[in-house]
Design a protein around this motif. Structure first.
Motif, PDB file in Angstrom:
ATOM      1  N   CYS A 277       3.024  56.254  22.578  1.00  0.00           N
ATOM      2  CA  CYS A 277       4.259  56.207  21.814  1.00  0.00           C
ATOM      3  C   CYS A 277       4.212  55.020  20.863  1.00  0.00           C
ATOM      4  N   GLU A 310      -1.719  52.000  27.135  1.00  0.00           N
ATOM      5  CA  GLU A 310      -0.756  50.976  26.732  1.00  0.00           C
ATOM      6  C   GLU A 310      -0.343  50.061  27.898  1.00  0.00           C
ATOM      7  N   ALA A 406      -1.050  48.312  23.586  1.00  0.00           N
ATOM      8  CA  ALA A 406      -0.047  49.291  23.152  1.00  0.00           C
ATOM      9  C   ALA A 406      -0.045  49.469  21.646  1.00  0.00           C
ATOM     10  N   ASP A 408      -0.454  50.709  18.204  1.00  0.00           N
ATOM     11  CA  ASP A 408      -0.730  52.132  17.961  1.00  0.00           C
ATOM     12  C   ASP A 408      -2.173  52.410  17.549  1.00  0.00           C
TER      13      ASP A 408
HETATM   14 CA    CA Z   1       1.703  52.450  20.950  1.00  0.00          CA
END
Ligand code: CA
Length: 512
Positions: A277, A310, A406, A408
């Protein structure tokens, strides 16, 4: 503004995840003004923005604040029923201690097999399956990145149109290779990542590495063991023109081979889905991530491989994950990755609290604990079958924790190295994120985002918050969309626009 004057569809809405929670999330897209009264008599003492928390009960100074039936912090000052709760009145606690966890105590039993689902993929000699037919040109050092960029323009203009069965040519360029402490213990991470990136299932086993000639990371180190062709060094050629001609010649040899490939029907078990995410909000843990978690359970039941990642977004929920480890070894490996990252952050003078962004907070997430509890919903309910260190190639099937930052682009790059052939990305704030190597399905947590960015978001999980759809419905929609996208029947928005972010290597080792 008076709530009674609003049209009926703007009735005040809130979501309480667990009956134990003493907060709920405001669903109304524009938030709700002070004085808004809910049918059960709850009255808002302040304006509460969309996605933000309202206190369902009086909470004494220092008392626990509960969401997802978990403590997300304690009250800073007395909080009254109806108050807006945000990062200003929540004190964040410490992360769960790593030596007091239940280890592999409650691994869920294997799900009933889900059979009969297939997609059209490109089968590789090593048994993996691609969802695209791409030629990747790897590089052993940053020095050749500009040359590769130049060559790529000519390849796409002059060569690629002659090989219609090849989807794309991508250059695996990066900032590593020279000026690095190549013998440092942690150098294993970027080197392993580059080795495994070139072997992603979407690249069809045709590895070509362009090097310079004097770099520390020699091109041969990026080839699979036993393969001795497929490298070239710029310093071996006379001039720039000859170098470009040599690259084009080698590329064309490989395009001819890849152009012979055709899709064939393969079981859904051949999917290796990477999940992450970015730009999360308070709805991430209510809509998109639980739907993705349901879909992850379907994929596991179909025999596929699903990776979640993540580290800083699972650290505060690790006590919910170690009991789900399939074996004690898997639980130990989970703890090993958490401990490694704790120390990595500690060496940098920060902790996992450095993760949350201004956008996360604007979206209603008070701290990393609340963000993590929503993030791990992606993992569904399956047993965790394996743990990968950053950039390791995936082995076996089922639900896998692939340890990554985490961030991206770093996470996406590491999941590519681990072998994902499709990526699912959930977002609340919105991001145009895309990768050249694999299709990226973007799932929005809120309908407002899906409507505003209708030409970037592939699936809207927002109707879960308004009760128009269930988590299971959206989970099945995503499962079908994955099969369509993996088959090339549907194109994701990022590919329609050609939105492909640069790869970003994770290098925890020193630079010289
Ligand atoms: Ca991420």
């Amino acid at each position: 503004m008076n709530i009674q004057n609003k049209p009926p569809h703007e009735a005040p809405r809130r979501i309480q995840v667990s009956p134990r929670d003493n907060v709920a999330i405001i669903v109304n897209a524009l938030g709700l003004p002070a004085g808004t009264e809910f049918p059960d008599g709850l009255v808002l003492n302040h304006f509460v923005p969309n996605g933000h928390k309202v206190a369902l009960a009086d909470i004494a100074d220092g008392a626990d604040i509960l969401r997802y039936a978990e403590v997300i912090g304690t009250a800073r000052g007395a909080i009254r029923r109806g108050d807006w709760i945000n990062e200003d009145n929540v004190v964040m606690g410490t992360a769960p201690p790593l030596d007091q966890l239940d280890m592999a105590t409650r691994p869920p039993p294997p799900p009933a097999p889900l059979t009969g689902y297939t997609f059209e993929g490109y089968r590789n000699a090593d048994g993996t399956v691609g969802t695209k037919n791409i030629l990747a040109v790897s590089t052993s050092v940053q020095c050749v990145a500009g040359t590769m960029e130049y060559a790529l323009k000519r390849i796409k203009a002059e060569l690629l149109p002659r090989y219609p069965n090849v989807d794309d040519v991508v250059a695996l360029t990066h900032a590593y290779g020279c000026g690095v402490a190549i013998n440092a213990p942690q150098a294993v991470v970027p080197i392993r990542t580059l080795q495994n990136l070139a072997q992603n299932p979407n690249f069809g086993g045709e590895v070509l590495v362009i090097g310079l000639g004097c770099e520390k990371l020699v091109p041969e180190r990026l080839l699979p063991k036993g393969q001795d062709t497929g490298t070239m060094r710029m310093q071996d050629h006379e001039g720039f023109g000859a170098n470009i001609a040599a690259i084009l010649e080698r590329v064309e040899e490989r395009l001819k081979i890849l152009d012979q490939r055709r899709r064939e029907t393969v079981p859904a078990a051949e999917l290796i889905v990477g999940m992450q995410c970015g730009g999360s909000d308070a709805f991430s843990g209510l809509t998109a991530n639980p739907a993705l978690g349901f879909c992850a359970d379907l994929l596991v039941a179909a025999g596929a491989t699903v990776m979640f990642s993540e580290v800083t977004e699972v650290r505060d929920a690790i006590h919910l994950l170690t009991p789900r480890a399939a074996t004690r070894d898997v639980a130990d490996a989970l703890v090993r990755e958490m401990r490694w990252y704790d120390s990595y952050l500690d060496n940098g003078g920060v902790d996992r609290g450095a993760n949350t962004t201004p956008g996360n907070k604007k979206g209603g997430l008070s701290n990393i604990i609340e963000k993590s509890l929503g993030s791990v919903a992606k993992s569904g309910t399956s047993a965790i079958s394996a743990v990968l260190a950053p950039g390791e190639k995936v082995r076996g099937r089922g639900l896998v924790f692939a340890a990554t930052p985490a961030s991206d682009f770093v996470c996406g790059t590491l999941q590519l190295a681990s072998g994902m052939n499709l990526h699912v990305f959930t977002t609340g704030r919105g991001t145009p994120y895309g990768l050249a190597a694999v299709p990226v399905i973007k799932v929005s947590t809120r309908s407002e985002l899906a409507q505003r960015w209708a030409d970037l978001i592939d699936l809207d999980a927002g109707p879960i918050a308004t009760g128009e759809k269930t988590i299971e419905q959206v989970g099945w929609e995503l499962f079908q969309l994955i099969l369509d996208v993996a088959s090339g029947r549907k194109q994701v928005w990022a590919d329609k626009w050609g939105l492909h972010n640069d790869l970003t290597l994770f290098n925890p080792a020193p630079v010289t």
